[in-house]
Design a protein around this motif. Structure first.
Motif, PDB file in Angstrom:
ATOM      1  N   SER A  36       0.832  -1.207   0.000  1.00  0.00           N
ATOM      2  CA  SER A  36       0.000   0.000   0.000  1.00  0.00           C
ATOM      3  C   SER A  36       0.870   1.261   0.000  1.00  0.00           C
ATOM      4  CB  SER A  36      -0.925   0.014   1.209  1.00  0.00           C
ATOM      5  OG  SER A  36      -1.840  -1.054   1.108  1.00  0.00           O
ATOM      6  N   GLN A 140      -7.407   0.675  -0.043  1.00  0.00           N
ATOM      7  CA  GLN A 140      -7.653  -0.630   0.582  1.00  0.00           C
ATOM      8  C   GLN A 140      -8.871  -0.543   1.507  1.00  0.00           C
ATOM      9  OE1 GLN A 140      -4.160  -2.083   2.543  1.00  0.00           O
ATOM     10  NE2 GLN A 140      -4.987  -4.149   2.737  1.00  0.00           N
ATOM     11  N   ASP A 703      -6.453  -1.377  -4.523  1.00  0.00           N
ATOM     12  CA  ASP A 703      -5.697  -1.961  -3.407  1.00  0.00           C
ATOM     13  C   ASP A 703      -6.541  -3.083  -2.801  1.00  0.00           C
ATOM     14  OD1 ASP A 703      -4.055  -2.488  -1.302  1.00  0.00           O
ATOM     15  OD2 ASP A 703      -3.810  -0.389  -0.663  1.00  0.00           O
TER      16      ASP A 703
END
Ligand SMILES: Nc1ncnc2c1ncn2[C@@H]1O[C@H](COP(=O)(O)OP(=O)(O)OP(=O)(O)O)[C@@H](O)[C@H]1O
Ligand SMILES: [Mg+2]
Length: 767
Positions: A36, A140, A703
């Motif tokens: 990330s 994410q 993500d």
């Protein structure tokens, strides 16, 4: 296209460089490997921030790798055939954390400073951070962001994402304007009154006829005034002319009286007086010749004086000579007596002879002494030479003996003695003779001087002889000259008296002649004045009549003027009233127009508001349609089951609803779908948003998109991202920890590893 990223001391990365390609780029790795962080790095390089930072979950300081002072991100991307490089760094120091940024195009620095670089990139790609995070960067655990929102909020967010919120703002503004316009119109309506308009119109009519009447009256009064004023003007100018004539008449009359008086007094003065200009002339001629005569006498007098003075000078010099001769005669007697005593019965000649003899005897004495002295010297020398056996006898020339020598010596000594006695005698004689000789010389000199002086004095005494008679003659001549001068003076004085007398006489005659001429001139001027007086016609009565007529007419004109002014005032007051009436009418009519205009404006604004609403609704539908088309294009690519063959973003008044079609009907996603199905739908929506909202950019960042998906779905998504998605999105970045996701057709795939136990740095290998 993003070409590469380099992360230096960024979170778990110590120095990571990743190169990306067109198509889907995959990053795979265990939890906490630093995946990330790479995507956050891309966001930071472009916009200087990333979601965790925005939400304040992190501080800038936290992204710098532990125990390191500075973190740097270098991102290279291609845009419009140029290579751009964004370099941003974060530095820790005692003062705090500072950040720097630079943007290069084709290796040339084009911008620096965090804010400037962000704004340059935003305007270059027409993409701000907001759109980037909504349409491109699916963070994410945030893939289904739009699905989790409340209906109202979702509407707002999706509208904002689609750019439809601006319509809402515009509509709200227009409603405000409509309200404002309406209340303005109501205020105007309260002020407006139809009755007042009618009242004013009637008043305008009456006042217009009053004004016309006043105009006619004014015209008449003006005419009357002009006639009267003209008449008064002509009378007053005639009166003025006559007044001038009167003034001239009076002036001439006064002049005639004055001249008459002068004439009378002159006539009186000249009465009985013979005024003869010829005798005046004669007198003046005589005066002139007498003056000439007197001038001649004056010069004769002057020459007589000069003559007397010349003779006086000669007489003076003779007198001086006579005085000198008498003084010389007086001195001559004394000088002669002195001379006689000096000569003492001798003559000058005997005295001279005596002196010469004395000088002669002195010379012979002197020469005798010199010769004896020579002889003495010789005697002495001879005695010195006398030596026995050597010297010879002067007489016999035999050699002398001792005796002979002493004999010769004594002879010579006696001769010496005799000669010395004679030298002494001569010296005595010389002294006496010299003194007698000097006395004689002095006497001779004195005699010579005195005899010369006597001769001079004699000449001087003789010079005056015969001058005395000349002096007497001259004195007689002087006396004569003075007598002659006195005669002339007397004559001149008499002449002066005559001249003075004649001058007085001439002056009297001249004055009379002048007066006569003056009388003639005055008489002439009097005649002219009388003539002018006769010509100047002045009628006192006519003048008085004209004056009273002019006065009367002046008063009439003033009266006409004041009546004209009254008419003017009347006209003005009626015009003023009319003006006020018309002004009020204009204002009230403008008010009426404004009311009409405002009503029209309200109507138009309502139309505009409706049009806005309609446009917004239409646009919403069109965009939804575009998104739906894109979604369904993708849906088939990675949803492995056939239960839902299509999905859509439905638009209602209050919300955007996600629906799935199971073949029979559209059903709400929320109500029917499982977690995995929702995740697939959310993914399809994200890809569709990127396609519709940033078509030029064509980037997608996902993500962990596999969250909640089963293995089939994972496999299908992987395949889709490898082969199908690149057809619709040019460059995609995908992160996963799921090894099953791997595939051989990714444009680039990297495995990130890290020794987490030792808090090691992220390591990269191609996967
Ligand atoms: N300033 C820092 N210095 C060193 N390590 C850091 C720093 N900040 C974060 N880390 C570490 O980096 C890792 C976080 O990396 P990142 O979130 O990129 O992991 P990931 O690969 O995305 O993991 P996941 O699969 O769980 O999402 C964590 O292990 C964290 O401890
Ligand atoms: Mg992660």
């Amino acid at each position: 296209m993003i070409k590469s990223i380099r992360l230096l001391n960024w979170r778990s990365h110590s120095d990571t460089k990743l190169e990306f390609r067109q198509g889907t780029n995959l990053l795979v790795g265990i939890m906490g490997a630093g995946k990330s962080s790479v995507l956050e790095g891309i966001s930071f390089a472009l916009f200087g921030t990333f979601p965790a930072l925005e939400r304040r979950k992190l501080k800038l300081d936290n992204v710098v790798r532990l125990n390191e002072p500075k973190a740097t991100i270098i991102l290279e991307f291609e845009w419009d055939n140029h290579l751009y490089r964004s370099e941003r760094s974060i530095e820790r120091s005692k003062k705090g954390t500072s950040s720097k940024a630079e943007l290069y195009r084709d290796n040339f620095l084009i911008e620096h400073g965090p804010v400037a670089v962000t704004s340059a990139i935003s305007s270059l790609m027409a993409l701000d951070y907001d759109l980037f995070t909504r349409a491109i960067y699916a963070e994410q655990n945030n893939l289904d962001y739009f699905l989790t929102l409340d209906p109202g909020r979702r509407k707002e967010e999706v509208d904002a994402l689609l750019g439809l919120d601006k319509f809402e703002t515009a509509r709200a503004n227009i409603v405000t304007v409509i309200h404002r316009t309406k209340s303005k119109r109501q205020v105007l309506e309260e002020r407006f009154s139809k009755e007042r308009v009618m009242e004013l119109e009637a008043k305008e009519k009456t006042q217009t006829s009053v004004q016309a009447q006043a105009e006619i009256l004014l015209k008449e009064a003006s005419l009357a005034y002009e006639t009267q004023a003209r008449l008064a003007q002509s009378l007053s100018s005639r009166l003025e002319a006559m007044r001038k004539t009167r003034e001239q008449f009076e002036r001439l009359d006064k002049e005639a009286v004055r001249l008459s008086a002068q004439q009378e007094s002159l006539i009186k003065e000249l009465e009985g007086q013979a005024v003869d200009e010829a005798s005046l002339k004669e007198l003046e001629t005589k005066l002139k010749s007498l003056a000439e005569e007197r001038s001649k006498l004056n010069s004769s007098m002057k020459s007589a004086e000069e003559q007397a003075s010349t003779i006086s000078k000669e007489s003076g010099s003779i007198e001086a000579k006579l005085r000198a001769a008498s003084e010389a005669s007086a001195k001559l007697a004394t000088t002669r007596a002195e001379l006689t005593s000096l000569l003492a019965n001798q003559t000058m000649e005997t005295l001279s002879k005596q002196q010469k003899d004395a000088e002669q005897s002195l010379i012979s004495l002197e020469s005798e002494r010199k010769s004896i002295e020579r002889e003495l010297t010789e005697l002495n020398e001879a005695m010195q030479r006398l030596k026995p056996g050597l010297s010879e006898c002067p007489l016999c020339s035999a050699k002398l003996t001792e005796d002979g020598i002493s004999h010769v010596k004594s002879e010579k000594e006696s001769a010496t003695k005799t000669k010395k006695a004679r030298v002494a005698e001569i010296s005595g004689l010389l002294i006496t003779s010299k003194r007698a000789n000097e006395d004689l010389a002095t006497r001779t000199r004195k005699v010579s001087i005195l005899s010369e002086k006597t001769t001079g004095l004699e000449v001087e005494a003789k010079a005056a002889e015969g001058l005395q008679p000349r002096k007497a003659v001259l004195e007689a001549e002087i006396a004569k000259a003075w007598v002659a001068r006195e005669d002339i003076r007397k004559k001149a004085d008499a002449l002066s008296d005559t001249i003075e007398r004649l001058k007085v006489e001439a002056s009297t005659v001249r004055s009379l002649v002048g007066k006569k001429a003056e009388l003639a001139a005055i008489s002439k001027r009097l005649a002219i004045t009388k003539e002018q007086l006769a010509q100047t016609k002045f009628d006192e009565k006519a003048f008085e009549e004209l004056r009273s007529a002019a006065e009367k007419s002046g008063l009439e004109a003033e009266r006409a003027l004041s009546s004209k002014r009254a008419s003017e005032a009347q006209l003005k007051s009626s015009s003023d009233i009319l003006k006020l009436v018309r002004e009020e009418l204009t204002t009230i009519r403008a008010l009426e127009n404004d009311i009409v205009d405002l009503a029209k404006l309200e109507e138009q604004l309502s139309i505009y508001r409706n049009a806005l609403l309609e446009t917004q609704a239409n646009l919403r539908l069109s965009l939804a349609e575009a998104i739906n088309t894109a979604m369904n294009e993708i849906w088939g690519m990675f949803y492995p089951y056939r239960n839902y063959h299509s999905l859509r973003l439905g638009v209602s008044e209050k919300d955007y609803i996600f629906e799935v079609n199971d073949g029979s009907a559209w059903k709400g996603l929320e109500t029917v779908a499982s977690g995995g199905e929702r995740a697939s739908a959310a993914l399809a929506l994200r890809i569709a948003l990127a396609m519709v909202l940033t078509p030029r950019l064509s980037w997608l960042i996902l993500d962990e998109p596999t969250h909640n998906l089963d293995s089939e779905a994972v496999e299908m998504l992987s395949l889709a991202l490898q082969s199908k998605v690149p057809e619709v999105v040019k460059q995609t970045f995908v992160i996963t920890h799921d090894e099953a996701f791997m595939g051989s057709d990714f444009a680039a795939s990297y495995r990130l590893t890290r020794d987490k136990e030792r808090n090691g740095e992220t390591k990269i290998e191609s996967a």
